[in-house]
Scaffold this motif. Sequence first.
Motif, mmCIF file in Angstrom:
data_model
loop_
_atom_site.group_PDB
_atom_site.id
_atom_site.type_symbol
_atom_site.label_atom_id
_atom_site.label_comp_id
_atom_site.label_asym_id
_atom_site.label_seq_id
_atom_site.Cartn_x
_atom_site.Cartn_y
_atom_site.Cartn_z
ATOM 1 N N THR A 270 1.010 -1.009 0.007
ATOM 2 C CA THR A 270 -0.387 0.071 -0.215
ATOM 3 C C THR A 270 0.717 1.119 -0.073
ATOM 4 O O THR A 270 0.363 2.698 0.046
ATOM 5 C CB THR A 270 -0.967 0.224 1.408
ATOM 6 O OG1 THR A 270 -0.127 0.204 2.542
ATOM 7 C CG2 THR A 270 -2.255 -1.025 1.263
ATOM 8 N N VAL A 275 -3.139 1.749 5.670
ATOM 9 C CA VAL A 275 -4.314 1.690 5.216
ATOM 10 C C VAL A 275 -4.397 0.887 6.446
ATOM 11 O O VAL A 275 -4.218 -0.465 6.154
ATOM 12 C CB VAL A 275 -4.795 0.851 3.929
ATOM 13 C CG1 VAL A 275 -5.772 1.071 3.516
ATOM 14 C CG2 VAL A 275 -3.868 1.781 2.630
ATOM 15 N N GLU A 276 -5.858 1.178 6.726
ATOM 16 C CA GLU A 276 -6.733 1.139 8.493
ATOM 17 C C GLU A 276 -7.363 0.251 7.510
ATOM 18 O O GLU A 276 -8.026 0.489 6.886
ATOM 19 C CB GLU A 276 -6.929 1.528 8.816
ATOM 20 C CG GLU A 276 -7.376 0.965 10.250
ATOM 21 C CD GLU A 276 -8.040 2.319 10.654
ATOM 22 O OE1 GLU A 276 -8.948 1.824 12.185
ATOM 23 O OE2 GLU A 276 -7.329 3.393 11.186
ATOM 24 N N SER A 277 -7.520 -1.347 7.689
ATOM 25 C CA SER A 277 -8.362 -2.077 7.304
ATOM 26 C C SER A 277 -9.625 -1.771 7.722
ATOM 27 O O SER A 277 -10.368 -1.465 9.402
ATOM 28 C CB SER A 277 -8.014 -3.438 7.357
ATOM 29 O OG SER A 277 -8.920 -4.306 6.693
ATOM 30 N N GLN A 278 -10.411 -2.049 6.531
ATOM 31 C CA GLN A 278 -12.371 -1.896 6.980
ATOM 32 C C GLN A 278 -12.877 -3.156 7.192
ATOM 33 O O GLN A 278 -13.897 -3.608 7.517
ATOM 34 C CB GLN A 278 -13.552 -0.814 6.330
ATOM 35 C CG GLN A 278 -13.037 0.225 6.202
ATOM 36 C CD GLN A 278 -12.653 1.501 7.276
ATOM 37 O OE1 GLN A 278 -13.339 0.641 8.656
ATOM 38 N NE2 GLN A 278 -11.310 1.548 7.933
ATOM 39 N N ASN A 279 -12.395 -4.615 6.597
ATOM 40 C CA ASN A 279 -12.914 -5.818 6.461
ATOM 41 C C ASN A 279 -11.372 -6.694 7.016
ATOM 42 O O ASN A 279 -11.460 -8.386 6.800
ATOM 43 C CB ASN A 279 -12.496 -5.947 4.634
ATOM 44 C CG ASN A 279 -13.345 -5.365 4.009
ATOM 45 O OD1 ASN A 279 -14.674 -5.392 4.909
ATOM 46 N ND2 ASN A 279 -13.071 -4.091 3.624
ATOM 47 N N THR A 283 -2.683 -4.837 8.812
ATOM 48 C CA THR A 283 -1.873 -3.710 8.328
ATOM 49 C C THR A 283 -0.510 -3.844 8.868
ATOM 50 O O THR A 283 -0.169 -4.693 10.292
ATOM 51 C CB THR A 283 -2.373 -1.945 9.131
ATOM 52 O OG1 THR A 283 -3.609 -1.987 8.757
ATOM 53 C CG2 THR A 283 -1.063 -0.826 7.919
ATOM 54 N N LEU A 297 -0.877 -4.653 3.613
ATOM 55 C CA LEU A 297 -2.483 -5.246 3.949
ATOM 56 C C LEU A 297 -2.395 -6.456 4.001
ATOM 57 O O LEU A 297 -1.275 -7.353 2.856
ATOM 58 C CB LEU A 297 -3.697 -4.537 3.077
ATOM 59 C CG LEU A 297 -4.163 -3.547 3.854
ATOM 60 C CD1 LEU A 297 -5.228 -3.270 2.124
ATOM 61 C CD2 LEU A 297 -4.564 -2.973 5.100
ATOM 62 N N ALA A 389 -11.767 -8.590 0.707
ATOM 63 C CA ALA A 389 -11.547 -8.148 1.598
ATOM 64 C C ALA A 389 -10.695 -7.160 1.474
ATOM 65 O O ALA A 389 -10.462 -5.190 1.587
ATOM 66 C CB ALA A 389 -10.813 -8.659 2.897
ATOM 67 N N MET A 390 -9.696 -7.497 0.501
ATOM 68 C CA MET A 390 -8.310 -6.141 0.016
ATOM 69 C C MET A 390 -9.041 -5.153 -0.878
ATOM 70 O O MET A 390 -8.718 -3.966 -1.132
ATOM 71 C CB MET A 390 -7.264 -7.251 -0.585
ATOM 72 C CG MET A 390 -6.531 -7.874 0.597
ATOM 73 S SD MET A 390 -4.874 -7.508 -0.255
ATOM 74 C CE MET A 390 -4.583 -8.966 1.739
ATOM 75 N N ASP A 393 -10.519 -2.986 0.622
ATOM 76 C CA ASP A 393 -10.117 -1.760 2.086
ATOM 77 C C ASP A 393 -9.314 -0.782 0.685
ATOM 78 O O ASP A 393 -8.292 0.348 1.116
ATOM 79 C CB ASP A 393 -9.304 -2.576 2.087
ATOM 80 C CG ASP A 393 -9.520 -2.551 3.474
ATOM 81 O OD1 ASP A 393 -10.367 -2.457 4.009
ATOM 82 O OD2 ASP A 393 -8.990 -3.611 3.808
ATOM 83 N N TRP A 394 -9.093 -1.776 -0.820
ATOM 84 C CA TRP A 394 -7.755 -0.772 -1.112
ATOM 85 C C TRP A 394 -8.548 0.107 -2.604
ATOM 86 O O TRP A 394 -8.277 0.251 -3.485
ATOM 87 C CB TRP A 394 -7.232 -2.119 -1.855
ATOM 88 C CG TRP A 394 -5.575 -1.501 -3.171
ATOM 89 C CD1 TRP A 394 -5.572 -1.893 -3.870
ATOM 90 C CD2 TRP A 394 -5.165 -0.776 -2.297
ATOM 91 N NE1 TRP A 394 -4.758 -0.849 -4.829
ATOM 92 C CE2 TRP A 394 -4.108 0.344 -3.609
ATOM 93 C CE3 TRP A 394 -5.010 -0.297 -1.542
ATOM 94 C CZ2 TRP A 394 -3.119 0.466 -3.445
ATOM 95 C CZ3 TRP A 394 -3.469 1.559 -1.828
ATOM 96 C CH2 TRP A 394 -2.651 1.826 -2.693
#
Length: 492
Positions: A270, A275-279, A283, A297, A389-390, A393-394
């Motif tokens: 990243t 990047v803070e994951s929401q899923n 990190t 991630l 999930a990635m 987030d991405w």
Amino acid sequence: MTHILAIDQGTTSTRAILFDARMQAVGTAQKEFSQHFPQEGWVEHDAEEIWASVLKVCRDVMESQGVTPGQIAGIGITNQRETTVIWDRATGKPLGNAIVWQDRRTAGICERFRQAGCEDDISAQTGLLLDPYFSGTKVKWMLDTFPGARERATAGELLFGTIDSFLVWRLTGGRVHATDATNAARTLLFDIHQGVWSDEICDLLDVPAAMLPEVRDCASEFGHTTLFGGSIPILGVAGDQQAATMGQACFEPGMMKSTYGTGCFALLNTGTEPVESQNRLLTTIACQLGGQRTYALEGSIFIAGAAVQWLRDALRIIDDAAQSGELAAQSDPNQQVVLVPAFTGLGAPYWNPDCRGAIFGLTRNSGRAEIARAALESIAYQTRDLWQAMQGDWGSETDVILRVDGGMSASNWAMQGLADLLGAPVDRPVMQETTALGAAWLAGMQAGVYPDRAGFAETWALDRRFEPVMSAEKRDAAYARWQRAVQAAMAF
Ligand SMILES: Nc1ncnc2c1ncn2[C@@H]1O[C@H](COP(=O)(O)OP(=O)(O)O)[C@@H](O)[C@H]1O
Ligand SMILES: O=P(O)(O)OC[C@H](O)CO
């Protein structure tokens, strides 16, 4: 000085690989070592046995290639991450067996901290979650369990390290107690934003600062070893998944690799900002070079190749791992057998330490081939969990091509299945020992004999691209079955 020696200390075996001046692997030695399962959910290694395996493979590979220490410009170390060793500073003797990353014994400790409302703060600093996977609660458990250990650690008599740190200590004859930023980032004790040990979390887990290793760049001086009949500098250290990310030349943001060894670990670069994951992904630090951190991630799956080992060792339906694909290819395509390989709980994105494995969809016609197929498919389904999930987030608009490696990536059947279930191409490089290559590259770059990032990236070569051929309808139906199976296993 024409060679670099990479030591890849993995979960099931230790490898030493010699690379020549052109970064070609010219010799390999490998040694498996014992896995200890003293109680349900516990996994241990004997750190002395690991050490003996490291000495043996290094000596074997040098001897077989006729290479002397004087011809080796540097050593790069890469290792199973999170696995925790505490040893005596004076004698170098481990306090007990190493607690392996897969070990679930600290699930209760994690739960207590979660109940106390600590998880958000810990996650914000470390990029990780409160899960027994990481080293911090394992260190706490050891200090709580071995009489007098905390007092001795506070007095500086006991040292903590992940496997890299233990090996550096042993290789340098106890002169260097250090780790690198990627391994530190897996301990639950390291602030990945500031690049320092977190006093706050160390206080919370009651881990004395005196026992922690110094954290260095991945390519830097880690002392010298004189154990092989001459002096060799240790110039590179990285956790195995990060080393594989480098070995796959995933240097640009948006590049992703997935390594299929004992477990499966997907890392998406990243860039220089975390990047803070929401899923429910992690990190983590992908590498630290020249004091500059690159973040990733990460999706961590605990059982990948281990499911194939289970087919071989527990079910005894194959004699060696390579037969799993042949057997799966003989399965009845109309059967819908699904294996949830939660043998040691579930990692990302579920993080359920208590879930255990399950098989669904059996009929009287289900046999060895269907089980083998379900085992290989379970790895693809789990990768799709991470993939989604990635993308969440991405940003799914980016076309990410997955680069694969690790022992299991040798299976054409499994890799084709992966492309089909992802609905995306999967690239396998010519050089599948990317973990060792990444460690060698770090050491070689530090020694001034290997190219920089851009030059190294140009050497990445494709062996085979697996294109998806499954229809979207079939893929979605299969993935929906997997999701139902996971929910049912967690509810059991
Ligand atoms: N041809 C194959 N098909 C399927 N699985 C394989 C194959 N070859 C190796 N494996 C699996 O890959 C794993 C070994 O990969 P490796 O990268 O050496 O793991 P580690 O670094 O975790 O020790 C084993 O779990 C093995 O079952
Ligand atoms: O030994 P591997 O290749 O399964 O990797 C283990 C990981 O580093 C655990 O986080």
